[in-house]
Design a protein around this motif. Structure first.
Motif, PDB file in Angstrom:
ATOM      1  N   ILE A  22     112.054 108.433  97.794  1.00  0.00           N
ATOM      2  CA  ILE A  22     111.924 108.075  96.381  1.00  0.00           C
ATOM      3  C   ILE A  22     112.552 109.190  95.559  1.00  0.00           C
ATOM      4  O   ILE A  22     112.090 110.328  95.594  1.00  0.00           O
ATOM      5  CB  ILE A  22     110.452 107.899  95.960  1.00  0.00           C
ATOM      6  N   GLN A  23     113.599 108.878  94.808  1.00  0.00           N
ATOM      7  CA  GLN A  23     114.262 109.881  93.989  1.00  0.00           C
ATOM      8  C   GLN A  23     113.544 110.028  92.648  1.00  0.00           C
ATOM      9  O   GLN A  23     112.705 109.200  92.285  1.00  0.00           O
ATOM     10  CB  GLN A  23     115.728 109.494  93.789  1.00  0.00           C
ATOM     11  N   GLU A  24     113.886 111.096  91.920  1.00  0.00           N
ATOM     12  CA  GLU A  24     113.225 111.362  90.647  1.00  0.00           C
ATOM     13  C   GLU A  24     113.431 110.244  89.641  1.00  0.00           C
ATOM     14  O   GLU A  24     112.599 110.024  88.759  1.00  0.00           O
ATOM     15  CB  GLU A  24     113.700 112.700  90.064  1.00  0.00           C
ATOM     16  N   LYS A 155     122.412 117.750  91.863  1.00  0.00           N
ATOM     17  CA  LYS A 155     121.323 116.879  91.450  1.00  0.00           C
ATOM     18  C   LYS A 155     120.234 116.737  92.504  1.00  0.00           C
ATOM     19  O   LYS A 155     119.052 116.697  92.186  1.00  0.00           O
ATOM     20  CB  LYS A 155     121.866 115.488  91.106  1.00  0.00           C
ATOM     21  N   ARG A 156     120.616 116.646  93.752  1.00  0.00           N
ATOM     22  CA  ARG A 156     119.658 116.247  94.784  1.00  0.00           C
ATOM     23  C   ARG A 156     119.255 117.358  95.746  1.00  0.00           C
ATOM     24  O   ARG A 156     118.466 117.132  96.643  1.00  0.00           O
ATOM     25  CB  ARG A 156     120.241 115.085  95.609  1.00  0.00           C
ATOM     26  N   ARG A 157     119.809 118.548  95.592  1.00  0.00           N
ATOM     27  CA  ARG A 157     119.464 119.600  96.546  1.00  0.00           C
ATOM     28  C   ARG A 157     119.474 120.957  95.863  1.00  0.00           C
ATOM     29  O   ARG A 157     120.118 121.164  94.835  1.00  0.00           O
ATOM     30  CB  ARG A 157     120.421 119.595  97.735  1.00  0.00           C
ATOM     31  N   PHE A 169     124.552 127.199  96.006  1.00  0.00           N
ATOM     32  CA  PHE A 169     123.202 127.120  95.460  1.00  0.00           C
ATOM     33  C   PHE A 169     123.194 126.416  94.107  1.00  0.00           C
ATOM     34  O   PHE A 169     124.124 126.546  93.308  1.00  0.00           O
ATOM     35  CB  PHE A 169     122.610 128.525  95.296  1.00  0.00           C
ATOM     36  N   ASN A 170     122.146 125.680  93.877  1.00  0.00           N
ATOM     37  CA  ASN A 170     121.908 125.080  92.577  1.00  0.00           C
ATOM     38  C   ASN A 170     121.482 126.192  91.614  1.00  0.00           C
ATOM     39  O   ASN A 170     120.463 126.850  91.836  1.00  0.00           O
ATOM     40  CB  ASN A 170     120.804 124.028  92.694  1.00  0.00           C
ATOM     41  N   ASN A 222     106.967 121.348  91.567  1.00  0.00           N
ATOM     42  CA  ASN A 222     107.450 121.931  90.323  1.00  0.00           C
ATOM     43  C   ASN A 222     108.947 121.797  90.084  1.00  0.00           C
ATOM     44  O   ASN A 222     109.431 122.119  88.992  1.00  0.00           O
ATOM     45  CB  ASN A 222     107.090 123.425  90.281  1.00  0.00           C
ATOM     46  N   GLY A 223     109.676 121.369  91.098  1.00  0.00           N
ATOM     47  CA  GLY A 223     111.128 121.320  90.982  1.00  0.00           C
ATOM     48  C   GLY A 223     111.626 120.477  89.827  1.00  0.00           C
ATOM     49  O   GLY A 223     112.647 120.783  89.210  1.00  0.00           O
TER      50      GLY A 223
END
Length: 229
Positions: A22-24, A155-157, A169-170, A222-223
């Motif tokens: 399930i994505q945000e 977006k996803r990692r 890195f994000n 918390n992400g």
């Protein structure tokens, strides 16, 4: 909630089991083994429907609780897990600059329309400088080699390791506490040894950071809040 009301994408892969993510944004990705029938996929989703509904409700609540920022004076911004108050000083004849002093982010600017741009640029630099430092510290301690270190919007990692051991890195992880950033760094450095998420990989991570699951849980809980605008 009915299955046909869900935003589902089915992805076929060489794998042994069905995995539901399930994505945000509440989009649902279902990873399934090649050759699995639609009937079996439907039955699995139906059994997981209550779990899916709970996840979607949690995502919706998080979005309601997320504080949208506009780059204006007095707003609070996360940095290394702590909140800092933005203080804007408008000086049309001065120079644009931004710095951290005690618990404030002080932004001198000539144009209030540039504040968001300046804040994000500042955060990207903070992220690159700190992550380069933490990668160097941990790689030397663990005697692991790597290629380059870069920060990007992802977006996803939170990070990734390429085949050539370049680490990406994000930049938004600079808002997380330092111990969580260290986990992200160690996670990717371990991929220079194990390129997948096999049991051997996780054993290796656990050996280096026995409490790594606490850091994963922090990111999971918390992400969603590690956003600027």
């Amino acid at each position: 909630m009915k299955i046909d009301e869900l935003d589902i994408e089915i992805i076929y892969r060489e794998r042994k089991s069905i995995c539901i993510r399930i994505q945000e944004d509440n989009k649902i990705k279902i990873l399934v083994p090649n050759g699995i029938s639609d009937k079996i996929i439907y039955e699995v989703v139906e059994k997981k429907l209550s779990w899916i509904e709970n996840k979607i409700e949690r995502n919706n609540q998080r979005m309601l609780n997320r504080k949208v920022k506009h780059g204006i004076d007095g707003e609070e911004y996360l940095y290394l897990g702590e909140l800092y108050t933005l203080k804007i000083i408008l000086d049309k004849r001065g120079k644009n600059n931004i710095r951290i002093e005690e618990k404030e982010i002080i932004l001198n600017c000539k144009d209030l329309n540039k504040t968001k741009y300046m804040i994000e640029k500042f955060y990207r630099k903070l992220a690159l400088d700190l992550i380069e430092e933490r990668v160097k510290i941990h790689s030397e301690r663990l005697k692991l080699s790597y290629g380059s270190v870069k920060v990007r919007t992802q977006k996803r990692r939170w990070a990734s390791c390429t085949y050539n051991n370049d680490l990406i890195f994000n930049w938004k992880c600079i808002m997380a506490p330092l111990d969580v950033i260290d986990y992200i760094v160690i996670h990717e450095l371990c991929h220079t040894v194990h390129k997948n998420h096999s049991s051997e990989y996780w054993d290796y991570v656990r050996k280096i950071m026995p409490n790594y699951k606490e850091k994963e849980l922090w990111l999971k809980d918390n992400g969603y809040n590690l956003e600027l605008f």
